[in-house]
Design an enzyme around this catalytic site. Structure first.
Site, mmCIF file in Angstrom:
data_model
loop_
_atom_site.group_PDB
_atom_site.id
_atom_site.type_symbol
_atom_site.label_atom_id
_atom_site.label_comp_id
_atom_site.label_asym_id
_atom_site.label_seq_id
_atom_site.Cartn_x
_atom_site.Cartn_y
_atom_site.Cartn_z
ATOM 1 N N ARG A 171 8.595 9.495 27.755
ATOM 2 C CA ARG A 171 7.657 10.359 27.032
ATOM 3 C C ARG A 171 7.002 11.370 27.979
ATOM 4 O O ARG A 171 5.818 11.679 27.858
ATOM 5 C CB ARG A 171 6.593 9.525 26.307
ATOM 6 C CG ARG A 171 7.143 8.521 25.314
ATOM 7 C CD ARG A 171 7.897 9.163 24.167
ATOM 8 N NE ARG A 171 8.469 8.169 23.289
ATOM 9 C CZ ARG A 171 9.708 7.693 23.401
ATOM 10 N NH1 ARG A 171 10.513 8.143 24.356
ATOM 11 N NH2 ARG A 171 10.161 6.787 22.570
ATOM 12 N N SER A 222 3.801 7.135 16.732
ATOM 13 C CA SER A 222 3.237 6.164 17.668
ATOM 14 C C SER A 222 2.119 6.816 18.479
ATOM 15 O O SER A 222 2.273 7.914 18.995
ATOM 16 C CB SER A 222 4.319 5.651 18.616
ATOM 17 O OG SER A 222 5.302 4.930 17.916
ATOM 18 N N GLU A 293 0.682 9.035 23.380
ATOM 19 C CA GLU A 293 1.761 9.980 23.112
ATOM 20 C C GLU A 293 1.224 11.207 22.395
ATOM 21 O O GLU A 293 1.806 12.294 22.460
ATOM 22 C CB GLU A 293 2.845 9.322 22.230
ATOM 23 C CG GLU A 293 3.632 8.227 22.915
ATOM 24 C CD GLU A 293 4.840 7.802 22.106
ATOM 25 O OE1 GLU A 293 5.315 8.600 21.275
ATOM 26 O OE2 GLU A 293 5.322 6.683 22.318
#
Length: 299
Positions: A171, A222, A293
């Site tokens: 990420r 998420s 995130e």
């Protein structure tokens, strides 16, 4: 000539526009200028005009993975998903796509051409630009597995950045360190595969998302990256936060690494407060630093 007149030469402009209309969380304060450039050339001129006037700006795609604050933003938001959404398949399986393309759409188009490599992305409601920025992924794959290079506007120059310069990680990409760089497009290397296998894999993963994620409520996917020692959802459950609510922000009962806007009653501050509470307890109780995130803008 007014700023509006200058910008309207190149783009469709909305003024004092609520960001709640443009994020998947359905929250966010008003922005002075919300801009849809007409095309690639228009985008370049819009950025020039804003920079000359010292007006701060962000570029976004489909508004997923963003938590925009409740306060007004005295700047501009440039939306790329209307104009920078062209894509092309080359004979060798290379997919050349602009930053505003829907990642779901290009995965479906790749499937139609019997090309494999994007099956993991078939349920991610974001743009190519956002997926590159976050190195989005699922099912043990991500953008770094398919990216050849990325077309970027940096330091006033348009140039292709090779994959080995993109600093891809979990990420993570180089763009998170250089927020002034604008992602314009990418070349993705796909490969010929079995059409039935590609279709079945995409269908099964789409069904799994529908079964396990709260896609019926406003959210941004998420919230936290998975720590090395434990999946984020398991840690959140362990701390007893599944179903916990602050204002209209609620930890999803269906998947505890999702925070949802319950009945469209949440503010951005509600969501941020809930994120901070979870992060603080994870650090205090387990010495785990949860990393989000979700990109937080205008705080």
């Amino acid at each position: 000539m007014s700023m509006i007149e200058r910008l309207e030469t190149y783009a469709n402009i909305k003024t004092n526009e609520p960001m709640s209309k443009h994020t998947t969380y359905h929250v966010g304060g008003n922005v002075d200028y919300y801009i849809y450039p007409d095309n690639f050339l228009s985008l370049m001129r819009v950025i020039n005009i804003l920079e000359e006037a010292n007006i701060p700006f962000y570029t976004i795609g489909r508004g997923s993975n963003i938590l925009f604050s409740d306060k007004p933003f005295h700047g501009a938001i440039i939306n790329l998903d209307r104009s920078l959404n062209d894509f092309y398949f080359e004979p060798d399986g290379t997919l050349v796509c602009q930053a505003g393309c829907s990642i779901i759409n290009i995965s479906v188009e790749a499937m139609k051409k019997n090309l494999t490599g994007l099956e993991w992305s078939s349920g991610i409601p974001g743009s190519v630009g956002g997926a590159l920025y976050m190195n989005a992924g699922a099912y043990r794959s991500d953008m770094s597995h398919v990216v050849q290079d990325v077309l970027t506007l940096r330091d006033g120059r348009i140039e292709w950045i090779d994959q080995d310069e993109l600093d891809f990680g979990y990420r993570h990409s180089v763009f998170q360190k250089h927020k002034d760089w604008v992602i314009l497009g990418a070349r993705l290397q796909l490969h010929t595969g079995d059409p039935e296998e590609i279709r079945d894999l995409m269908n099964s993963r789409r069904q799994r998302r529908m079964n396990t994620q709260p896609l019926d409520k406003p959210c941004a996917g998420s919230v936290f990256r998975n720590p090395e020692s434990i999946p984020a959802w398991k840690l959140i459950d362990q701390m007893g936060y599944r179903g916990y609510q602050i204002g209209g922000a609620r930890v999803s009962d269906k998947h505890s690494n999702f925070i949802v806007n319950e009945n469209n009653t949440a503010t951005a501050s509600d969501i941020r407060d809930l994120i901070q509470m979870i992060r603080q307890e994870a650090k205090e109780k387990y010495d785990i630093s949860l990393i989000t995130e979700v990109e937080q803008l205008n705080w």
